[in-house]
Design a protein around this motif. Sequence first.
Motif, PDB file in Angstrom:
ATOM      1  N   TRP A  25       0.829  -1.200   0.000  1.00 33.90           N
ATOM      2  CA  TRP A  25       0.000   0.000   0.000  1.00 33.90           C
ATOM      3  C   TRP A  25       0.869   1.258   0.000  1.00 33.90           C
ATOM      4  O   TRP A  25       0.777   2.099  -0.892  1.00 33.90           O
ATOM      5  CB  TRP A  25      -0.917  -0.038   1.218  1.00 33.90           C
ATOM      6  CG  TRP A  25      -1.873   1.119   1.330  1.00 33.90           C
ATOM      7  CD1 TRP A  25      -2.265   1.982   0.330  1.00 33.90           C
ATOM      8  CD2 TRP A  25      -2.587   1.521   2.499  1.00 33.90           C
ATOM      9  NE1 TRP A  25      -3.171   2.896   0.810  1.00 33.90           N
ATOM     10  CE2 TRP A  25      -3.389   2.634   2.136  1.00 33.90           C
ATOM     11  CE3 TRP A  25      -2.638   1.048   3.812  1.00 33.90           C
ATOM     12  CZ2 TRP A  25      -4.216   3.287   3.055  1.00 33.90           C
ATOM     13  CZ3 TRP A  25      -3.474   1.691   4.720  1.00 33.90           C
ATOM     14  CH2 TRP A  25      -4.251   2.796   4.339  1.00 33.90           C
ATOM     15  N   ALA A  28      -1.058  -1.423  -4.724  1.00 33.87           N
ATOM     16  CA  ALA A  28      -1.487  -0.582  -3.610  1.00 33.87           C
ATOM     17  C   ALA A  28      -2.977  -0.771  -3.349  1.00 33.87           C
ATOM     18  O   ALA A  28      -3.419  -0.860  -2.193  1.00 33.87           O
ATOM     19  CB  ALA A  28      -1.180   0.888  -3.920  1.00 33.87           C
ATOM     20  N   ARG A  29      -3.770  -0.841  -4.414  1.00 31.00           N
ATOM     21  CA  ARG A  29      -5.218  -1.053  -4.260  1.00 31.00           C
ATOM     22  C   ARG A  29      -5.498  -2.393  -3.605  1.00 31.00           C
ATOM     23  O   ARG A  29      -6.370  -2.520  -2.746  1.00 31.00           O
ATOM     24  CB  ARG A  29      -5.910  -1.001  -5.621  1.00 31.00           C
ATOM     25  CG  ARG A  29      -5.849   0.343  -6.307  1.00 31.00           C
ATOM     26  CD  ARG A  29      -6.770   0.369  -7.510  1.00 31.00           C
ATOM     27  NE  ARG A  29      -6.546   1.536  -8.354  1.00 31.00           N
ATOM     28  CZ  ARG A  29      -7.430   1.990  -9.238  1.00 31.00           C
ATOM     29  NH1 ARG A  29      -8.571   1.375  -9.390  1.00 31.00           N
ATOM     30  NH2 ARG A  29      -7.150   3.055  -9.967  1.00 31.00           N
ATOM     31  N   ILE A  88      -4.672  -2.141   0.216  1.00 35.15           N
ATOM     32  CA  ILE A  88      -5.629  -1.404   1.048  1.00 35.15           C
ATOM     33  C   ILE A  88      -6.935  -2.177   1.215  1.00 35.15           C
ATOM     34  O   ILE A  88      -7.555  -2.145   2.274  1.00 35.15           O
ATOM     35  CB  ILE A  88      -5.885   0.007   0.471  1.00 35.15           C
ATOM     36  CG1 ILE A  88      -6.643   0.867   1.491  1.00 35.15           C
ATOM     37  CG2 ILE A  88      -6.646  -0.054  -0.831  1.00 35.15           C
ATOM     38  CD1 ILE A  88      -6.793   2.311   1.078  1.00 35.15           C
TER      39      ILE A  88
END
Length: 226
Positions: A20, A58-59, A62
């Motif tokens: 993330w 990163a998506r 998270i």
Amino acid sequence: MGITELAVLRWVHIVAMVYWLGGEWGVFQTSYNVVNRKLPMDERRRHMETAYRIDILARTGIILLLPLGMHMGHLWGVQPYGGAFLVAMWLFVAGWLGLCWAAFIYRETDRGVKLTVWDERIRFVLIPALMIAAIASLFGKGPFNAGEMQKWFSLKIFLYSVALVIGLKLRFIMREWTGMFRVLAQGPNEEVENRLEKSIRFGRSIAYVYWIVIGSVAFLGATKFV
């Protein structure tokens, strides 16, 4: 002593946090070349493609943090809902991740834009739900336990929801890139170039806040000091 369920979840949680935070930094750095008018359009598009490929990690990170946090919170006794709730949470997130990755795969198409909109709609529901739950818990109304040395979990959930708000805005910005690059692919366009630069400048400014929030989430999870 052996490997425990909590230890495995903590390890995956750390990996998700790394992707993330690191992924957002990678997109931030790549954006400089996306708006560099001195570069050929093909080169700028390659940098945008790189940004998307970094951003999907990163998506993923998270999104995974939500069920990981809820699962570990139950094992720590600060989140009272286990069993069917956790199963439903993991199934929901599996579907959400599938939607997120489908939007990434079809990112250069109208289908990808539509899938991204559905991804955003999930956040529109999830963000206020998490914020309300966190604030209510801090005032002793539940659903999370917030006794002595337990408030860290509700604070962490609240900051996570704030991070989702910032991340949602960054998703809007990246979606704008796709549309603007379609126009730029047809030829030079000063107005669109200016809009692109303005969009990315704003994205960079809120990225600093994003990193502070991410760091705060990690700090609360590591110290559990309140």
